[in-house]
Scaffold this active site. Structure first.
Site, PDB file in Angstrom:
ATOM      1  N   VAL A  77       0.861  -1.183   0.000  1.00  0.00           N
ATOM      2  CA  VAL A  77       0.000   0.000   0.000  1.00  0.00           C
ATOM      3  C   VAL A  77       0.898   1.233   0.000  1.00  0.00           C
ATOM      4  O   VAL A  77       1.806   1.341   0.818  1.00  0.00           O
ATOM      5  CB  VAL A  77      -0.893  -0.007   1.265  1.00  0.00           C
ATOM      6  N   CYS A  78       0.639   2.166  -0.910  1.00  0.00           N
ATOM      7  CA  CYS A  78       1.467   3.381  -0.994  1.00  0.00           C
ATOM      8  C   CYS A  78       1.302   4.219   0.281  1.00  0.00           C
ATOM      9  O   CYS A  78       0.182   4.592   0.644  1.00  0.00           O
ATOM     10  CB  CYS A  78       1.073   4.220  -2.195  1.00  0.00           C
ATOM     11  N   VAL A  79       2.418   4.564   0.898  1.00  0.00           N
ATOM     12  CA  VAL A  79       2.365   5.269   2.177  1.00  0.00           C
ATOM     13  C   VAL A  79       1.746   6.663   2.052  1.00  0.00           C
ATOM     14  O   VAL A  79       0.921   7.055   2.879  1.00  0.00           O
ATOM     15  CB  VAL A  79       3.761   5.314   2.848  1.00  0.00           C
TER      16      VAL A  79
END
Lengths: 130, 138
Positions: A77-79
């Protein structure tokens, strides 16, 4: 074939994640390798374990989690996208002074470099989005 | 970087207007990271995506951050190929001079500024897309 998967839409609102899920299952059945599934834009909302869909409906987040568990698939998941939308793991929650985390087992939060790396290392990068 | 031997052609296709959705802003974030990985990056602006490059954007009235100045930094990231879909511009009554002038500096020619903007037809764009290793569409 080594496949990278990019999911850009959230669950239920949009079919992208459902389609990606079916695609990944089919690819595994046919013997392909899933290098990584990367969640970006509203796609990060696929990672919340707090979602409670009606019992007679599918639980997309649980299905991803089961795939990760049973097939060792890397769900990233992209931070930056996750922070905007309130998707947090324990470390992120602590760093940002939040009172809880909400990430489902099998997902991990990391940077956009993981998406680029998936593009570099995979034979194909396939986008599921709007 | 372990993958420094592999350089792929990454194209980012921008299709949405800049503030109606978050796609334009988050696309730009991936673009900059990709360039930091020393990959060959190009950008396409098509459909309402051509509005992303409009000059003189003012966002005070909508309470959103104006990120349009970031496009001017693309040249510093060695992103030299920006493709504008000619038909998309025309359909919206726009001309190239409505858009920002984006440049890169050619170090082989004493850092002469060269335009990064390429106005291309849809037919040519499809050929250019076919030459890419990775196409990500936002």
């Amino acid at each position: 074939m080594k496949l990278g998967i990019l999911i850009n839409e959230g669950p239920y609102q949009h079919q992208a994640s459902d389609t990606a899920l079916q695609y990944v299952k089919a690819a595994i059945e046919k013997g392909h390798e899933i290098y990584r599934v990367f969640f970006y834009n509203d796609g990060v909302n696929n990672a919340t374990r707090l979602a409670t869909p009606p019992q007679d409906d599918r639980n997309i987040t649980k299905e991803w989690s089961a795939l990760a568990k049973n097939h060792g698939i890397d769900l990233v998941v992209c931070v930056a996208a996750a922070q905007r939308r309130g998707i947090l793991d324990k470390g992120e929650a602590e760093r940002n002074g939040k009172d809880s985390d909400n990430i489902e087992e099998g997902f991990r939060i990391s940077g956009l470099g993981q998406l680029v790396e998936a593009g570099i290392q995979s034979d194909r990068l396939i986008t599921f989005g709007d | 970087m372990s993958e420094d031997a592999i350089i792929k052609k990454f194209m980012y296709v921008n299709r949405k207007s800049p503030y109606g959705t978050i796609y334009a802003l988050e696309s730009l974030e991936v673009v900059l990271i990709t360039a930091a990985f020393d990959q060959e990056v190009s950008l396409t602006f098509t459909d309402d995506g051509v509005y992303q490059l409009m000059k003189d954007q003012k966002t005070d009235g909508i309470g959103m951050k104006n990120f349009s100045s970031t496009y001017a930094a693309l040249g510093d990231y060695e992103i030299k190929k920006i493709f504008i879909d000619k038909e998309s511009l025309e359909e919206r009554g726009l001309v190239l001079s409505d858009l920002q002038e984006l440049v890169w500096e050619d170090e082989d020619e004493d850092y002469a500024e060269k335009s990064s903007i390429n106005l291309v037809s849809r037919a040519d764009l499809s050929k250019i897309m076919n030459e890419q290793d990775i196409v990500m569409s936002f």
